[in-house]
Scaffold this motif. Structure first.
Motif, short mmCIF file in Angstrom:
data_model
loop_
_atom_site.label_atom_id
_atom_site.label_comp_id
_atom_site.label_asym_id
_atom_site.label_seq_id
_atom_site.Cartn_x
_atom_site.Cartn_y
_atom_site.Cartn_z
N LEU A 184 -36.29 19.76 -31.93
CA LEU A 184 -36.84 18.68 -31.11
C LEU A 184 -36.95 17.37 -31.88
CD1 LEU A 184 -38.08 18.07 -28.33
CD2 LEU A 184 -40.32 18.67 -29.29
N ALA A 185 -37.25 17.43 -33.18
CA ALA A 185 -37.46 16.21 -33.98
C ALA A 185 -36.24 15.28 -33.95
CB ALA A 185 -37.84 16.59 -35.41
N PRO A 186 -35.04 15.74 -34.29
CA PRO A 186 -33.89 14.83 -34.23
C PRO A 186 -33.53 14.41 -32.81
CG PRO A 186 -33.17 17.04 -34.82
CD PRO A 186 -34.66 17.03 -34.89
N TRP A 187 -33.79 15.27 -31.82
CA TRP A 187 -33.54 14.88 -30.43
C TRP A 187 -34.38 13.66 -30.05
CZ3 TRP A 187 -33.72 19.93 -27.01
CH2 TRP A 187 -32.60 20.71 -27.30
N VAL A 188 -35.67 13.75 -30.35
CA VAL A 188 -36.59 12.68 -29.98
C VAL A 188 -36.22 11.39 -30.70
CG1 VAL A 188 -38.98 11.88 -30.08
CG2 VAL A 188 -38.46 14.24 -29.40
N SER A 189 -35.97 11.48 -31.99
CA SER A 189 -35.64 10.28 -32.77
C SER A 189 -34.35 9.65 -32.28
CB SER A 189 -35.54 10.63 -34.26
OG SER A 189 -34.50 11.56 -34.48
N ASN A 190 -33.35 10.47 -31.93
CA ASN A 190 -32.09 9.92 -31.43
C ASN A 190 -32.28 9.28 -30.06
OD1 ASN A 190 -29.16 10.72 -29.92
ND2 ASN A 190 -29.04 9.81 -31.96
N ALA A 191 -33.12 9.91 -29.22
CA ALA A 191 -33.39 9.33 -27.90
C ALA A 191 -34.10 7.99 -28.04
CB ALA A 191 -34.24 10.31 -27.08
N LEU A 192 -35.02 7.88 -28.99
CA LEU A 192 -35.71 6.60 -29.22
C LEU A 192 -34.72 5.54 -29.69
CD1 LEU A 192 -38.95 7.88 -31.01
CD2 LEU A 192 -38.72 7.10 -28.64
N PHE A 193 -33.75 5.94 -30.53
CA PHE A 193 -32.75 4.99 -31.02
C PHE A 193 -31.87 4.50 -29.88
CE2 PHE A 193 -28.30 4.57 -32.48
CZ PHE A 193 -28.44 3.38 -33.18
N LEU A 194 -31.37 5.46 -29.06
CA LEU A 194 -30.50 5.07 -27.94
C LEU A 194 -31.26 4.25 -26.90
CD1 LEU A 194 -28.52 8.42 -27.39
CD2 LEU A 194 -27.69 6.31 -28.43
N GLY A 195 -32.55 4.49 -26.77
CA GLY A 195 -33.35 3.73 -25.81
C GLY A 195 -33.79 2.38 -26.31
N GLY A 196 -33.46 2.01 -27.55
CA GLY A 196 -33.81 0.71 -28.09
C GLY A 196 -35.26 0.58 -28.49
N VAL A 197 -35.94 1.72 -28.68
CA VAL A 197 -37.36 1.68 -29.02
C VAL A 197 -37.57 1.35 -30.51
CG1 VAL A 197 -39.50 3.03 -29.08
CG2 VAL A 197 -37.86 3.33 -27.20
N ILE A 198 -36.62 1.74 -31.36
CA ILE A 198 -36.74 1.50 -32.81
C ILE A 198 -36.66 0.01 -33.08
CG2 ILE A 198 -35.77 2.01 -35.07
CD1 ILE A 198 -36.96 4.40 -33.63
N SER A 199 -37.65 -0.51 -33.82
CA SER A 199 -37.72 -1.96 -34.06
C SER A 199 -36.70 -2.44 -35.08
CB SER A 199 -39.14 -2.34 -34.52
OG SER A 199 -39.46 -1.64 -35.72
N ILE A 200 -36.24 -1.53 -35.96
CA ILE A 200 -35.27 -1.93 -36.98
C ILE A 200 -33.90 -2.00 -36.31
CG2 ILE A 200 -34.22 -1.36 -39.19
CD1 ILE A 200 -36.69 0.27 -39.84
N PRO A 201 -33.24 -3.13 -36.31
CA PRO A 201 -31.95 -3.24 -35.64
C PRO A 201 -30.89 -2.39 -36.32
CG PRO A 201 -32.38 -5.21 -36.94
CD PRO A 201 -33.64 -4.40 -36.97
#
Length: 568
Positions: A184-201
């Motif tokens: 679940l951990a990499p799934w969630v992090s990848n979903a956050l990245f694809l959704g543009g939630v991560i602040s680091i460009p």
């Protein structure tokens, strides 16, 4: 080295450790696919680290393209691990793996050729964030295809594991929980990245999340004995239990379609290796005939299979889901052929004892009363003959009981040549005026030892019921790889059609019954040896009785059923 690079390096170390542990346990269910998943994670982290360390645009493009090799390996290996770990490895076959690998293979090709098309990325540029250079790439349409495919395999792989979250075993609950957490951990992090939630460009935190995965998997190995105790054995045991049941089992859904069938049921309905899953159950059931049994122990639901030539009682059990809704039914078919045959044998024995012994007893009693009232009117010879006939009936009954007892245990193998020769010699010694001719028997042919009693009775009946002063019997033997056929031909009066029909039918009733035990002993003893008996008229007179039985392995170990359980 930057903090981010150090985190990548630690994540890589955890992944390598987990991969080595999986390799060490490679013979366990799910170990090799899990190792493949760790290798995919390590490749992703390694190429992401090289991308981070590279200071050129071309270098970052190269490493961002190569990391797709690790990305696409992970979901395929995850699904294969889940299937193997939960005992569904019938789907882990080269053809299935090849199909699962089509989309990942296309993705890798598109990745290494991404500079010549816009399917994976539409544009690429370097961006700076807190002194660190990142490669920012705008995603193309194929990204959504591979991401959707990745999450689809992730969900499919999680479904079997969710069953063990509710398992009674703490070990299996812990294993499944740790594995799902690690996934679940990499799934969630990848979903956050694809959704543009991560602040680091342009920064994908998925490789860092693999450190959580590695720790969770290591916990499953060390704390919950991931490779020491797996649920796959239970899944295989259930399948093996159903397949090896002597009873036939057919599972149908609530719409009447066949969804599962074991090997015994295939034999009952004579379908062999035909594809019957998905067919209507009515079509399958029509391959056998319904039957009725006069038996107080019978449920009345009985079929006769022409394919196995026996009767089966039917038991129907409803299948319900957790909401108590009926979702299907299980039909089990229990072989009652032996029970019916034993019931018929006891009926015949009871009738013969009641009829024959009562008749002889009445005869003896009437002559004894005549002798008592007037010694000149009674016949002592008749009394003597009646007593001998009772003794003969009792002796045959004891022999039949001995044959039945052999049928309950594993009979020994006997050399046919020696067995038949012994029977001929004993009969010739008992009837000196009889002529018995026997063909030579090939060496190395073995049959059930119970046939000695059968052959003796065949020869005895052929000679004893022949009115000729010099009765003649011819014995011929034919063999093939699996069966032996022994033919007894005599020149006596023959067996009348009425008597023969009763024996061939295998049972008696109040209107039709045979006159003695001899033919029944022959029939029952042959059946216990898994053989058959047939009759035909001899030319010009007499009967030809043919016994066909399977050969047996003389090296097979004999003993009781309980003793055989102790054999390795």
């Amino acid at each position: 080295m930057s903090t981010l690079s150090a985190v990548y390096a630690i994540t890589l170390g955890v992944g390598v450790t987990a991969a080595l542990i999986a390799w060490r346990e490679r013979d366990e269910p799910g170990a090799l696919p899990l190792m493949g998943m760790f290798i995919g994670q390590c490749l992703w982290v390694t190429f992401a680290l090289f991308d981070l360390q590279s200071g050129t645009f071309e270098g970052k493009l190269l490493w961002s393209e190569l990391l797709w090799i690790g990305v696409v390996v992970i979901p395929v290996c995850w699904l294969l691990f889940s299937l193997e770990y939960t005992g569904r490895d019938q789907f882990v076959r080269p053809r299935y793996i090849l199909v699962l690998s089509v989309v990942p293979a296309i993705t890798v090709v598109l990745a290494v050729t991404s500079r010549s098309h816009d399917l994976l990325y539409t544009s690429s540029e370097l961006v700076m964030y807190q002194g660190q250079t990142f490669l920012n790439r705008s995603i193309g349409p194929w990204i959504w295809v591979i991401m959707g495919y990745t999450y689809l395999l992730g969900v499919l792989g999680s479904i079997p594991l969710l069953d063990f979250i509710r398992c009674e075993s703490t070990m299996f609950r812990g294993q499944s929980g740790a594995i799902l957490l690690g996934t679940l951990a990499p799934w969630v992090s990848n979903a956050l990245f694809l959704g543009g939630v991560i602040s680091i460009p342009a920064f994908d935190p998925t490789p860092i999340a693999f450190s959580v995965s590695g720790i969770a998997y290591l916990g499953a190995v060390t704390r919950f004995q991931l490779f020491s105790t797996t649920p796959s054995a239970g899944q295989h045991a259930r399948r093996l239990f159903i397949d090896q049941l002597q009873e036939g089992v057919v599972v149908i859904d609530d719409h009447g379609f066949v969804v599962d069938v074991n090997d015994s049921a295939r034999e009952i309905f004579g379908v062999g290796e035909e594809r019957i899953l998905g067919d209507q159950a009515r079509t399958l059931f029509r391959r056998c005939d319904t039957a009725e049994r006069d038996d107080v122990h019978s449920s009345g639901k009985t079929i006769y299979s022409p394919h196995t030539e026996t009767l089966y009682d039917i038991t129907r059990t409803e299948i319900s889901d957790s909401h108590d809704r009926r979702v299907g039914m299980i039909f089990s078919f229990h072989d009652v052929g032996d029970h019916v045959r034993n019931q018929q044998r006891h009926e015949v024995l009871n009738r013969l004892f009641r009829h024959n012994i009562r008749t002889e007893t009445n005869l003896i009693l009437s002559h004894a009363e005549l002798l008592e009232s007037d010694p000149d009117t009674g016949d002592p010879a008749t009394i003597k003959r009646g007593a001998y006939r009772i003794e003969d009936t009792a002796e045959k009954a004891r022999t039949i009981l001995d044959v039945f007892e052999r049928g309950r245990t594993r009979d020994t193998a006997a050399d046919l040549s020696m067995l038949l020769s012994r029977c001929v010699d004993l009969t010739a010694a008992r009837y000196p005026t009889a002529t018995i001719e026997s063909d030579p028997v090939p060496d190395g042919v073995y049959v059930s030892e119970v046939l000695e009693t059968v052959f003796l009775n065949v020869l005895d009946n052929a000679v004893d019921h022949n009115d000729d002063s010099n009765p003649h019997v011819w014995v011929t033997v034919e063999t093939d790889e699996e069966t032996v056929t022994v033919e007894f031909a005599d020149d006596g009066p023959g067996i009348d059609d009425y008597e023969r029909s009763v024996i061939e039918r295998g049972t008696e009733n109040s209107l039709q019954h045979s006159s003695g035990l001899g033919l029944w002993l022959i029939k029952w003893g042959t059946e216990i040896a898994d053989g058959t008996v047939t009759f035909r008229e001899n030319d010009p007179t007499g009967t030809v009785l043919t016994i066909t039985v399977p050969t047996v392995d003389p090296a097979a170990k004999m003993g009781t059923d309980l003793e055989r359980l102790l054999e390795p």
